[in-house]
Write a protein that holds these residues in place. Structure first.
Motif, PDB file in Angstrom:
ATOM      1  N   ILE A 137       0.837  -1.156   0.601  1.00  0.00           N
ATOM      2  CA  ILE A 137      -0.126   0.001  -0.252  1.00  0.00           C
ATOM      3  C   ILE A 137       0.769   1.075  -0.128  1.00  0.00           C
ATOM      4  CG2 ILE A 137      -1.965   1.076   0.902  1.00  0.00           C
ATOM      5  CD1 ILE A 137      -2.618  -1.749   2.268  1.00  0.00           C
ATOM      6  N   TYR A 138       0.876   2.557  -1.122  1.00  0.00           N
ATOM      7  CA  TYR A 138       1.638   3.177  -1.385  1.00  0.00           C
ATOM      8  C   TYR A 138       1.232   4.938  -0.460  1.00  0.00           C
ATOM      9  CZ  TYR A 138       3.687   0.641  -4.939  1.00  0.00           C
ATOM     10  OH  TYR A 138       4.297  -0.658  -5.271  1.00  0.00           O
ATOM     11  N   LYS A 139      -0.093   5.159  -0.506  1.00  0.00           N
ATOM     12  CA  LYS A 139      -0.412   6.391   0.583  1.00  0.00           C
ATOM     13  C   LYS A 139       0.413   7.639  -0.092  1.00  0.00           C
ATOM     14  CE  LYS A 139      -4.118   6.832   3.756  1.00  0.00           C
ATOM     15  NZ  LYS A 139      -5.083   6.736   3.713  1.00  0.00           N
ATOM     16  N   ASN A 140       0.517   7.414  -0.646  1.00  0.00           N
ATOM     17  CA  ASN A 140       1.111   8.377  -1.716  1.00  0.00           C
ATOM     18  C   ASN A 140       0.908  10.005  -1.056  1.00  0.00           C
ATOM     19  OD1 ASN A 140       3.506   7.723  -2.917  1.00  0.00           O
ATOM     20  ND2 ASN A 140       1.861   6.798  -4.289  1.00  0.00           N
ATOM     21  N   PRO A 141       1.559  11.408  -0.675  1.00  0.00           N
ATOM     22  CA  PRO A 141       1.067  12.320  -0.678  1.00  0.00           C
ATOM     23  C   PRO A 141      -0.231  13.539  -1.233  1.00  0.00           C
ATOM     24  CG  PRO A 141       3.824  12.272  -0.652  1.00  0.00           C
ATOM     25  CD  PRO A 141       3.107  11.183  -1.383  1.00  0.00           C
ATOM     26  N   GLY A 142      -0.902  13.950  -1.046  1.00  0.00           N
ATOM     27  CA  GLY A 142      -1.808  14.722  -2.102  1.00  0.00           C
ATOM     28  C   GLY A 142      -2.832  13.340  -2.968  1.00  0.00           C
ATOM     29  N   LEU A 143      -2.171  11.916  -2.901  1.00  0.00           N
ATOM     30  CA  LEU A 143      -2.610  10.923  -3.777  1.00  0.00           C
ATOM     31  C   LEU A 143      -3.846   9.762  -2.884  1.00  0.00           C
ATOM     32  CD1 LEU A 143      -1.561  10.812  -7.393  1.00  0.00           C
ATOM     33  CD2 LEU A 143      -3.642  11.261  -6.240  1.00  0.00           C
ATOM     34  N   GLY A 144      -2.987   9.447  -1.929  1.00  0.00           N
ATOM     35  CA  GLY A 144      -3.646   8.599  -0.810  1.00  0.00           C
ATOM     36  C   GLY A 144      -4.732   8.904   0.068  1.00  0.00           C
ATOM     37  N   GLY A 145      -5.506   8.198  -0.521  1.00  0.00           N
ATOM     38  CA  GLY A 145      -7.012   7.951  -0.001  1.00  0.00           C
ATOM     39  C   GLY A 145      -7.365   7.742   1.221  1.00  0.00           C
ATOM     40  N   GLY A 165      -4.196  -9.897  10.183  1.00  0.00           N
ATOM     41  CA  GLY A 165      -4.173  -8.961   9.477  1.00  0.00           C
ATOM     42  C   GLY A 165      -2.585  -8.588   9.892  1.00  0.00           C
ATOM     43  N   PHE A 166      -1.219  -8.603   9.406  1.00  0.00           N
ATOM     44  CA  PHE A 166       0.234  -7.778   9.987  1.00  0.00           C
ATOM     45  C   PHE A 166       0.236  -6.784   8.829  1.00  0.00           C
ATOM     46  CE2 PHE A 166       0.081 -12.069  11.411  1.00  0.00           C
ATOM     47  CZ  PHE A 166       0.895 -12.641  12.272  1.00  0.00           C
ATOM     48  N   TRP A 167      -0.069  -5.948   9.318  1.00  0.00           N
ATOM     49  CA  TRP A 167      -0.100  -4.607   8.849  1.00  0.00           C
ATOM     50  C   TRP A 167       1.631  -3.296   9.591  1.00  0.00           C
ATOM     51  CZ3 TRP A 167       1.295   0.824   9.371  1.00  0.00           C
ATOM     52  CH2 TRP A 167       0.567   1.300   8.583  1.00  0.00           C
ATOM     53  N   ILE A 168       2.831  -4.208   8.875  1.00  0.00           N
ATOM     54  CA  ILE A 168       3.866  -3.497   8.228  1.00  0.00           C
ATOM     55  C   ILE A 168       4.113  -2.289   8.259  1.00  0.00           C
ATOM     56  CG2 ILE A 168       6.393  -4.208   8.852  1.00  0.00           C
ATOM     57  CD1 ILE A 168       5.555  -7.154   7.742  1.00  0.00           C
ATOM     58  N   ALA A 169       4.688  -0.966   8.682  1.00  0.00           N
ATOM     59  CA  ALA A 169       4.833   0.105   8.604  1.00  0.00           C
ATOM     60  C   ALA A 169       6.341   0.104   8.092  1.00  0.00           C
ATOM     61  CB  ALA A 169       4.473   1.135   9.551  1.00  0.00           C
ATOM     62  N   LEU A 170       6.620   0.239   6.482  1.00  0.00           N
ATOM     63  CA  LEU A 170       7.604   0.863   6.115  1.00  0.00           C
ATOM     64  C   LEU A 170       8.151   2.363   5.424  1.00  0.00           C
ATOM     65  CD1 LEU A 170       7.349  -1.693   2.589  1.00  0.00           C
ATOM     66  CD2 LEU A 170       8.093  -2.326   5.606  1.00  0.00           C
ATOM     67  N   GLN A 171       7.472   2.512   6.423  1.00  0.00           N
ATOM     68  CA  GLN A 171       8.185   4.780   7.156  1.00  0.00           C
ATOM     69  C   GLN A 171       7.185   5.097   8.044  1.00  0.00           C
ATOM     70  OE1 GLN A 171       6.559   6.133   2.709  1.00  0.00           O
ATOM     71  NE2 GLN A 171       8.675   5.356   2.149  1.00  0.00           N
ATOM     72  N   ASP A 172       7.257   5.482   8.848  1.00  0.00           N
ATOM     73  CA  ASP A 172       6.373   5.880   9.688  1.00  0.00           C
ATOM     74  C   ASP A 172       5.439   6.831   9.372  1.00  0.00           C
ATOM     75  OD1 ASP A 172       8.777   6.272  11.267  1.00  0.00           O
ATOM     76  OD2 ASP A 172       9.654   8.541  10.917  1.00  0.00           O
ATOM     77  N   ALA A 173       4.320   6.327  10.623  1.00  0.00           N
ATOM     78  CA  ALA A 173       2.916   6.334   9.660  1.00  0.00           C
ATOM     79  C   ALA A 173       2.322   7.335  11.147  1.00  0.00           C
ATOM     80  CB  ALA A 173       2.003   4.872  10.227  1.00  0.00           C
ATOM     81  N   THR A 174       1.871   8.683  10.901  1.00  0.00           N
ATOM     82  CA  THR A 174       1.707   9.364  11.607  1.00  0.00           C
ATOM     83  C   THR A 174       0.084  10.672  10.751  1.00  0.00           C
ATOM     84  OG1 THR A 174       1.950  10.945  10.017  1.00  0.00           O
ATOM     85  CG2 THR A 174       4.065  10.853  11.303  1.00  0.00           C
ATOM     86  N   VAL A 175      -0.745  10.817  11.922  1.00  0.00           N
ATOM     87  CA  VAL A 175      -1.296  10.992  11.833  1.00  0.00           C
ATOM     88  C   VAL A 175      -1.290  12.321  10.702  1.00  0.00           C
ATOM     89  CG1 VAL A 175      -3.770  12.578  12.737  1.00  0.00           C
ATOM     90  CG2 VAL A 175      -2.246  11.305  14.563  1.00  0.00           C
ATOM     91  N   ARG A 251       3.398   6.825   3.039  1.00  0.00           N
ATOM     92  CA  ARG A 251       3.309   5.757   4.337  1.00  0.00           C
ATOM     93  C   ARG A 251       3.206   5.289   3.591  1.00  0.00           C
ATOM     94  NH1 ARG A 251      -2.475   4.155   5.920  1.00  0.00           N
ATOM     95  NH2 ARG A 251      -1.845   2.819   4.697  1.00  0.00           N
ATOM     96  N   HIS A 252       4.223   3.802   3.378  1.00  0.00           N
ATOM     97  CA  HIS A 252       4.429   2.904   2.848  1.00  0.00           C
ATOM     98  C   HIS A 252       3.865   1.907   4.147  1.00  0.00           C
ATOM     99  CE1 HIS A 252       6.184   3.696  -1.386  1.00  0.00           C
ATOM    100  NE2 HIS A 252       5.659   4.744  -1.287  1.00  0.00           N
ATOM    101  N   ALA A 253       3.131   0.809   3.300  1.00  0.00           N
ATOM    102  CA  ALA A 253       3.408   0.028   4.132  1.00  0.00           C
ATOM    103  C   ALA A 253       2.658  -1.820   3.255  1.00  0.00           C
ATOM    104  CB  ALA A 253       2.141   0.003   5.318  1.00  0.00           C
ATOM    105  N   TYR A 254       3.726  -2.698   4.069  1.00  0.00           N
ATOM    106  CA  TYR A 254       2.838  -4.216   3.120  1.00  0.00           C
ATOM    107  C   TYR A 254       2.409  -4.887   4.390  1.00  0.00           C
ATOM    108  CZ  TYR A 254       4.147  -8.658   2.210  1.00  0.00           C
ATOM    109  OH  TYR A 254       3.625  -9.992   1.603  1.00  0.00           O
ATOM    110  N   THR A 255       1.470  -5.503   3.760  1.00  0.00           N
ATOM    111  CA  THR A 255       0.400  -6.285   4.681  1.00  0.00           C
ATOM    112  C   THR A 255      -0.357  -7.336   4.547  1.00  0.00           C
ATOM    113  OG1 THR A 255      -2.122  -5.726   5.956  1.00  0.00           O
ATOM    114  CG2 THR A 255      -1.756  -4.681   3.530  1.00  0.00           C
ATOM    115  N   PHE A 256      -0.313  -8.170   5.282  1.00  0.00           N
ATOM    116  CA  PHE A 256      -1.155 -10.092   3.964  1.00  0.00           C
ATOM    117  C   PHE A 256      -2.025 -10.329   5.907  1.00  0.00           C
ATOM    118  CE2 PHE A 256       3.827 -10.349   6.236  1.00  0.00           C
ATOM    119  CZ  PHE A 256       2.876 -11.029   7.347  1.00  0.00           C
TER     120      PHE A 256
END
Length: 290
Positions: A137-145, A165-175, A251-256
């Protein structure tokens, strides 16, 4: 530790495991995720992913329905203009890539079937755990809906034991950039609705919800900001969501998702079923490298 994780998951519906991955490991996965964006530019099919009710096309789209044993690319709703052409850089147009990264991509497979994942499954008491689907999951700036409030069991239902679910933050996940928000304890109220696989008049499968979307008060949710490398375990029945990425940071993440196969039934009405190239194999015995 085993008792602590199991008790916390049963109590709250989620568990935060800090330092699940090292920074360099996160960077390796992010590099793989960025490489996938380059591969997506070679595909002629431009599927759009949305969790909103008005996007019926996705529910009928064969590209989505047949992604159970493939690696497929799903774009953000706002990435395209009225004429269907990309209006943003293709490198930031993706919402996610799924759903068989865990078996078909060597890097994601390596981390999915790692010793750390095996250990957590044992601590949760799983006897025959299987990964049924995976997503980058990418969650890119401005587009990450926004991801609307939901239960994973709506889409991946099993009984009596729900998926985890295993949800792994590959970058800092902030509010600001769209961290997860959890409704602690909401998993104790059962499954609120399900997305069911149906055969329509043309004998081609389609999907439909069995009831309207529930209403969840905003006061039910608590933000769960986490640092890079943190894994959040998500009970299949806990209600959770994420907001738009309003920052200038991705806010990239990998989840399975892992489902217990011992004395547990994975629903035949789930949209995702076992695929020829991605069977539901045991986490403990599946090698990291083919």
């Amino acid at each position: 530790m085993c008792t602590t994780i199991r008790k916390q998951l049963d109590r709250d519906g989620y568990v935060v495991l800090e330092d699940f991955l090292r920074p360099a490991e996160c960077d390796e996965l992010v590099a793989a995720g960025i490489d996938l964006t380059k591969q997506s530019q070679d595909t002629s099919h431009k599927a759009i992913f949305s969790t909103t009710e008005n996007n019926k096309q996705q529910l009928k789209d064969d590209y989505f329905m047949e992604s159970n044993d493939k690696i497929r690319f799903f774009h953000e709703v706002d990435a395209f203009g009225p004429d269907g052409e990309l209006q943003v850089d293709p490198a930031v147009s993706l919402n996610k890539v799924g759903h068989a990264l865990h078996l078909l991509h060597p890097i994601f497979r390596c981390y999915t079937y790692s010793g750390r994942v095996k250990t957590v499954c044992k601590e949760l008491g799983f006897q025959d755990p299987a990964v049924v689907q995976s997503m980058y999951i990418y969650k890119n700036p401005g587009l990450g809906g926004e991801v609307i409030a939901h239960q994973d069991a709506t889409y991946l239902y099993s009984e009596p034991t729900p998926a985890v679910g295993f949800w792994i933050a590959l970058q800092d996940a902030t509010v600001q950039n769209g961290c997860l928000w959890m409704a602690s304890g909401s998993h104790k109220s059962g499954v609120h609705r399900r997305l069911l696989r149906k055969n329509n008049d043309e004998s081609r499968p389609s999907l439909e919800y069995d009831r309207p979307a529930p209403f969840y008060p905003e006061s039910s949710f608590t933000p769960v900001p986490v640092s890079k490398g943190t894994c959040i375990l998500i009970h299949g029945l806990v209600v959770h969501k994420s907001a738009h990425n309003k920052s200038d940071q991705s806010r990239h993440a990998y989840t399975f998702h892992v489902v217990e196969r011992h004395n547990n039934k994975y629903s035949e009405e789930n949209w995702l079923q076992e695929g020829e190239n991605a069977p539901f194999v045991n986490v403990y015995t599946t090698p990291q490298i083919v």
